[in-house]
Design an enzyme around this catalytic site. Structure first.
Site, PDB file in Angstrom:
ATOM      1  N   SER A 784      26.132 -20.323  10.277  1.00  0.00           N
ATOM      2  CA  SER A 784      25.732 -19.739   8.996  1.00  0.00           C
ATOM      3  C   SER A 784      25.193 -18.321   9.114  1.00  0.00           C
ATOM      4  CB  SER A 784      24.695 -20.633   8.308  1.00  0.00           C
ATOM      5  OG  SER A 784      23.489 -20.577   8.998  1.00  0.00           O
ATOM      6  N   LYS A 827      16.596 -23.267   2.655  1.00  0.00           N
ATOM      7  CA  LYS A 827      16.715 -21.832   2.895  1.00  0.00           C
ATOM      8  C   LYS A 827      16.221 -21.047   1.686  1.00  0.00           C
ATOM      9  CE  LYS A 827      20.518 -22.147   6.166  1.00  0.00           C
ATOM     10  NZ  LYS A 827      21.965 -22.018   6.360  1.00  0.00           N
TER      11      LYS A 827
END
Ligand code: ADP
Length: 888
Positions: A784, A827
């Site tokens: 990611s 996140k």
């Protein structure tokens, strides 16, 4: 012995009851009966030269085998049948009626002539009876022709059965005889060797083998064995030397075998015997010493107490039987004996385990349970709702075994405290079993007792500690169990959580089944991925994502501060922590998903305040209704101070009263200088991101770790070199590949991005690139970071800074597509915590935003990217450099 014997035609006969004297044998007898005494006296004692007598075996009708040499005269009396004719060939025995003894005496018709080697006479006192001790040597076989009496004893007309020299010489030529004698000698030799080895005697017997004729040797050997009367008779009857030899060989061989077997057995037995005898001796000594010291009773009392405790443990019948067996074993042991302690500890465990002890299972009050959960925890409405549903099912069908609840989330989000609230709602005891780092199956299931230092597994140990069989058991950090060579703890846990199997949970140490079906299991984990799928299948996962700063503030004010004050013996009358100071602590001192550090920092403030209390002590007026307390009591708790005598706090005076006793005129209010003084300079501030991205080449990424989401910077720099790519910061393979992909993509688009003048220009000409992921101690991996890497490289080459208020996450393909990633909720929450205002996410992660609290979303600008170009467009102030160019 070698010479042949001149046999008289008539011999005085000494009967041997159930015993044969063979030629070559030497025997010592004691004569006591009148007839045998008479015989010895007349035939041997009173004669000048030593004469011969005949030894004739008799078999008494009772067949009482008397072994040994002493011969009691079985026959006697004048009335004995006289002139008995020999009927040899028809019958082997003569019959004789004895009036005295009223029994039939069977005379054997063959005997052995013997000479006396030694005679001694004795007189028995006080009867004056004469007895003789005679040492006799057997000489040769004879046949009885006729038996008659002479006074009180018998005589017989006899013929020798010995072969004469000529016949003997003839036989010695016989092949069969030669073979037989060779075989006999070999066997005899073997026997002699064994015997000599055992007795460590010299080779004297071996000399015999060389010097004595073999047919005599056969008799000598056999005479020395203990064989049955029948066998002795048949040896006596073996007049034919060949038969005699083969018989003797068989007997010698048998003797040899029996010696060998006996030797084997003694070897085996000797070892064991001597060891156990030694132990026995030592134990006896120890017992004596203990008795002397008066030690013995304690141990016994202890065992009695243990037995009583075991009786009270309510074990099931089969287990009780097993326990009793072990106890019996223990009682036989000495405390110093190896195994005593382990056996004892084991029994203590059996006695301590809650076989039937249980918390009372009350009717569940759902309303009260809900109130309890609300009182203990702020927010978490969905989680609480799910717990209530779980409890409701339990209430309606207590025996229904629904899935095990598993709370998943970063540390400090309240997983443990939710589990303990469940226990409180159910009115059960609560026990936490930490599974973090458990790699060994034995940690769950215990070690077998054969191992030294073996222990029960954590579950059984936990049950022993909690003391009831129906607690709420928290399996903490179930995701941290790993499998390795020492077995698979997860498979053991599977058994624990399986309602079908956990009725008879088998701990290796315990070695008897324990019923876990009454235990209410709850599990916690930081992440779901590491949990093995079969285990996950048994559980219902409830995720706790972490808190927003606003939620943290509420939790702090409603729950943490009151608890912290209480723990430190303070109250809000004394110390106040204003809301903006809590905010300050949240923003500048903690950046976690949970509230654990926040609680810790608040506790530090409370501690510092408590010290102040102690310092102010002399200024404080005491409340009237509280007894004066000496300061050291508080000092012990709060700070160091001068020495004063200890005093006990009077009953009923609680912490609040203590603090109120020291209550100052106005409460202490925490302010910024105090926060800085106590907690040190701020650890985080909002300017951090801006400072870090002040130079081109740095971008802001969002990553996902076990402790929730995090903001992660990526730094890229270039220097003179050969076009190499260096990567640092504890990176895994996937992230290294992402870096390669990012670099390749940027090089391929160099002209488009206005990073190079023409297609031919090599962006890396004479340059090395170094990409670093700070926080080098934390291992990082995962795809990611792709978009973050591209952004930092573009920033580096274009010498443009990225926006400090923007963080991003997303996997990229070589062709520049942005792919979705995991952990979006965490996140986004992390970005929010860090004061980030804009978040760039892959377009396909849109669906994940539903999980993010609305308050967080409303404070963030979320940008979705389909391609890397979209990311770059939003990462730079005023858009991406090349877009500007294309607009022109
Ligand atoms: P975890 O098990 O998730 O690591 P804990 O249950 O130990 O975390 O929680 C840490 C502390 O935070 C505990 O004192 C707990 O009471 C408190 N806490 C966490 N979440 C909440 C909440 N929502 N309301 C009140 N207190 C909370």
């Amino acid at each position: 012995m070698g010479e042949s014997v001149e046999l008289p035609s008539r011999l005085a006969i000494l009967p041997f009851r159930n015993k044969v004297l063979l030629p070559g044998a030497i025997i010592r007898i004691r004569c006591t009966s009148p007839s045998s005494v008479k015989l010895v006296e007349q035939e041997l004692w009173q004669r000048e030269e030593k004469g011969l007598i005949g030894i004739l075996p008799v078999r008494d009708s009772a067949e009482t085998a008397t072994s040994g040499a002493a011969v009691s005269s079985g026959v006697g009396g004048e009335s004995a049948e006289r002139g008995l004719k020999n009927q040899a060939g028809i019958s082997d025995t003569h019959k004789l009626d004895s009036k005295n003894q009223q029994e039939v005496i069977h005379w054997h018709n063959r005997g052995v002539a013997a000479r006396a080697l030694h005679l001694s006479r004795g007189v028995e006192k006080p009867s004056g009876r004469v007895t003789y001790i005679v040492v006799l040597e057997g000489l040769c076989r004879f046949n009885v022709q006729e038996l008659s009496t002479r006074g009180t004893y018998y005589t017989a007309r006899v013929t020798s059965l010995d072969m004469n020299k000529a016949v003997m010489e003839l036989i010695e030529q016989d092949q069969e005889f030669i073979a037989l004698s060779r075989q006999f000698k070999a066997t005899a030799m073997e026997l002699i060797s064994i015997l000599e080895q055992k007795q460590k005697t010299g080779g004297r017997t071996k000399v015999l083998l060389e010097t004595v004729p073999v047919h005599k040797l056969a008799d000598i050997f056999v005479a020395s064995f203990e064989i049955s009367f029948e066998e002795q008779l048949s040896m006596l009857d073996a007049v034919d030397v060949k038969i005699r030899l083969s018989k003797a060989t068989e007997l010698v061989d048998r003797h040899l075998q029996s010696i060998r077997v006996a030797e084997k057995i003694t070897q085996k037995v000797e070892g064991q015997l001597s060891k156990s005898q030694k132990e026995f001796l030592l134990r006896q000594q120890m017992k004596a010493i203990k008795e002397e010291l008066g030690d013995n009773d304690d141990e016994e009392d202890d065992l009695v107490a243990l037995e009583r405790k075991m009786e009270g443990a309510g074990m099931p019948a089969s287990i009780w039987k097993h326990a009793l067996r072990e106890l019996r074993r223990l009682k036989k042991m000495q405390p110093q004996q190896p195994g005593y302690n382990s056996s004892r500890v084991y029994l203590e465990l059996l006695a301590d385990l809650p076989w039937e002890k249980a918390s009372q299972e009350l009717e569940l009050d759902l309303k009260a349970a809900k109130e309890r959960l609300d009182a203990d925890h702020y927010g978490l409405s969905k989680v609480k709702q799910r717990i209530i549903e779980y409890l409701a099912v339990r209430k309606l069908k207590p025996e229904a075994r629904g899935p095990v609840l598993c709370f998943v989330g970063p540390p400090g989000v309240g997983k443990t405290s939710l589990a303990s609230s469940i226990a409180a709602a159910l009115d059960r005891k609560f026990i936490r079993i930490s599974l973090g780092g458990v790699k060994d199956e034995a940690d769950i299931r215990g070690h077998r007792r054969t191992y030294i230092g073996s222990m029960p597994g954590r579950l059984i140990d936990g049950l022993k500690r909690v003391g009831v069989r129906n607690p709420v058991m928290l399996l903490d950090e179930i995701d941290k169990t790993g499998s390795d060579v020492r077995g698979d703890p997860a498979s053991a846990l599977l058994e624990v959580l399986d309602p079908e199997q956990n009725k008879t949970f088998n701990d290796h140490y315990l070695n008897v089944p324990f019923d876990l079906s009454k235990v209410v299991f709850v599990a916690t984990a930081n992440r779901m991925q590491p949990i093995p799928p079969p285990l996950l299948d048994r559980m219902e996962v409830i995720e706790l994502p972490g808190y927003t700063p606003e939620e943290k503030l509420k939790i702090a004010i409603r729950h943490l501060i009151p608890r912290v004050l209480d723990q430190h013996g303070l109250s809000s009358d004394f110390l106040q922590i204003p809301e903006d100071m809590v905010k300050l602590v949240i923003q500048r001192y903690t950046r976690e998903a949970g509230v654990r550090n926040l609680e810790r920092n608040l506790a530090a403030l409370a501690r510092a305040a408590a010290v102040k209390v102690a310092e102010q002590e002399h200024l404080v007026p005491f409340a009237k209704d509280v007894q004066r307390l000496s300061s050291p009591l508080l000092d012990g708790k709060l700070a160091e101070s001068a020495e004063v005598e200890m005093e006990v706090i009077p009953m009923g005076v609680n912490n609040h009263e203590i603090s109120s006793a020291f209550m100052a005129a106005s409460p202490m209010v925490v302010d910024e200088p105090m926060v800085e003084k106590v907690l040190g300079p701020p650890r985080y501030d909002d300017k951090e991101t801006a400072e870090r991205v002040a130079n081109p080449g740095v971008s802001v990424g969002l990553v996902w770790t076990a402790v929730g989401g995090e903001v992660q910077f990526v730094e890229a720099t270039s220097m003179a070199g050969k076009g190499d790519l260096h990567l640092t910061g504890q990176l895994g393979d996937v992230i290294k590949e992402s870096a390669q992909i990012a670099l390749t993509w940027v090089r391929a688009r160099a002209t488009e991005l206005k990073l190079a003048i023409s297609e031919e220009t090599n962006l890396l000409e004479g340059r090395d690139i170094h990409i670093h992921f700070p926080a080098g101690a934390v291992p990082k991996d995962g795809p990611s970071a792709g978009v973050t890497l591209v952004t930092s490289l573009v920033s580096l080459f274009s010498k443009k800074r990225v926006r400090a208020d923007t963080a991003m996450t997303g996997e990229m393909t070589l062709r520049g597509m942005v792919l979705p990633v995991g952990g979006v909720k965490d996140k986004v929450l992390a970005a929010h915590r860090y004061g980030i205002k804009r978040v760039i996410l892959p377009e396909r992660n849109l669906k994940d935003l539903v999980e993010v609290p609305a308050t967080v979303l409303s404070s963030l600008e979320i940008i979705f990217a389909k391609r890397v170009e979209d990311v770059l467009d939003h990462a730079f102030e005023g858009g991406c450099p090349w877009r500007q160019h294309s607009k022109l």
